[in-house]
Design an enzyme around this catalytic site. Structure first.
Site, PDB file in Angstrom:
ATOM      1  CG  ASP A  81      -1.892   1.060   1.362  1.00 45.30           C
ATOM      2  OD1 ASP A  81      -2.327   1.466   0.300  1.00 45.30           O
ATOM      3  OD2 ASP A  81      -2.310   1.405   2.386  1.00 45.30           O
ATOM      4  CG  HIS A  82      -0.363   4.807   0.132  1.00 49.30           C
ATOM      5  ND1 HIS A  82      -0.819   5.856  -0.701  1.00 49.30           N
ATOM      6  CD2 HIS A  82      -1.532   4.598   0.964  1.00 49.30           C
ATOM      7  CE1 HIS A  82      -2.125   6.054  -0.689  1.00 49.30           C
ATOM      8  NE2 HIS A  82      -2.393   5.318   0.487  1.00 49.30           N
ATOM      9  CG  HIS A 179      -4.729   8.809   3.658  1.00 51.32           C
ATOM     10  ND1 HIS A 179      -3.920   9.289   2.344  1.00 51.32           N
ATOM     11  CD2 HIS A 179      -5.011   7.533   3.171  1.00 51.32           C
ATOM     12  CE1 HIS A 179      -3.864   8.353   1.586  1.00 51.32           C
ATOM     13  NE2 HIS A 179      -4.632   7.463   1.856  1.00 51.32           N
ATOM     14  CG  HIS A 207      -6.362   5.047  -1.066  1.00 48.06           C
ATOM     15  ND1 HIS A 207      -5.087   4.536  -0.518  1.00 48.06           N
ATOM     16  CD2 HIS A 207      -6.531   4.147  -2.264  1.00 48.06           C
ATOM     17  CE1 HIS A 207      -4.522   3.793  -1.386  1.00 48.06           C
ATOM     18  NE2 HIS A 207      -5.335   3.558  -2.355  1.00 48.06           N
ATOM     19  CB  ALA A 209     -12.679   4.027   3.858  1.00 44.34           C
ATOM     20  CB  ALA A 231      -5.178   2.565   7.947  1.00 44.17           C
TER      21      ALA A 231
END
Ligand code: 13P
Length: 283
Positions: A81-82, A179, A207, A209, A231
């Protein structure tokens, strides 16, 4: 068996639900997401950022995910991720990751294309799928901070050009999520999402969420989102439960005892998020 995310996302796209991508950090958090997904018969994407891979080790993550996958027949994928560094992505693919995100979204459009194409060329050779991002989300993710003034929404026409030029397998769109936690109520641009979904055929990814009202996430899924990244909403209850445990048991020192309330608190949220994604009882 560790799968690529391709099949599970195409399946979700057809049936208008989303596969949850939960960010994990260690064995405990990986166990919680894998056991809960298995129990709820949900496909699962286990996501690891560059800091998580350097903290836990790519081979450890692959081995733990393989152990989890042996205990269930629901599909489990592990996903980078990322990631911004192409060499790091190649290394993690060599270690067994079958799904990755190249995040070159901070670069100008053409440079984003060039970098993404390099990753796609390598990844596809090893049966690994690639997600890329167009537009810019604000907030903090894996130590990278993007200020609110720098947010850029995804333009539908650019999205078409980007997907055609890169041959990516899924596209992360910027439609107003951020985020981390929100300062006010998030405002999502559903019209923009609708337009992107009409013109782009690869699965779309949301992304940021966490802290977004459930109804908004559900609406985004109805409009074409088929992977939802979470996350912060998992980290907070996990660490709060551990902190509470220490408040009540200040002399505790057994990780098996103080980690357990964290796992239980996280399990509740994972269950809830799976329901919001509509991914339960799919296998
Ligand atoms: P949140 O921390 O806001 O849930 O964002 C997670 C994310 O998008 C990971 O890629």
């Amino acid at each position: 068996m560790i799968l690529s995310t391709k099949q599970m996302l195409i399946e979700a796209q057809k049936k208008y639900y989303a596969v949850p991508a939960f960010n994990i950090h260690n064995m405990e958090t990986l166990q919680v997401v894998a056991q809960t997904a298995a129990q709820m018969r949900s496909p699962l994407i286990i996501a690891a950022t560059p800091s998580t891979v350097s903290y836990a080790g790519a081979r450890y993550i692959v081995a733990m995910a393989e152990a989890a996958a042996k205990e269930t027949d629901v599909p489990i994928a592990i996903h980078l991720d990322h990631f911004e560094d192409v060499t790091q992505i190649k290394k993690a693919i060599d270690a067994g990751f079958k799904s990755c995100m190249i995040d070159a979204s901070k670069l100008p459009f053409e440079e984003n294309i060039t970098k993404t194409r390099e990753v796609v060329a390598y990844a596809h050779r090893y049966d690994t799928v690639v997600e890329a991002e167009l537009g810019k989300l604000i907030g903090i993710e894996d130590n990278v901070i993007v200020d609110s003034g720098e947010a850029v929404y995804t333009e539908p026409d650019d999205a078409v050009r980007f997907v055609d030029a890169t041959h990516i397998d899924s596209l992360a769109v910027a439609i107003g999520t951020a985020h981390g936690l929100y300062k006010g109520k998030p405002k999502l641009d559903f019209d923009r999402l609708k337009k992107i979904h009409q013109v782009v055929d690869v699965p779309l990814v949301l992304h940021g969420a966490s802290d977004v009202p459930d109804e908004m996430v559900k609406n985004a899924i109805k409009l074409g989102i088929c992977k939802v990244n979470i996350a912060t909403d998992l980290k907070i209850p996990f660490s709060n439960a551990v902190k509470n445990f220490f408040k009540k048991n200040p002399t505790a020192n057994d990780p098996r005892k103080y980690m357990t309330p964290g796992k239980e608190a996280m399990r509740e949220i994972v269950m809830h998020k799976i329901k919001v994604c509509g991914s339960n009882d799919r296998y």
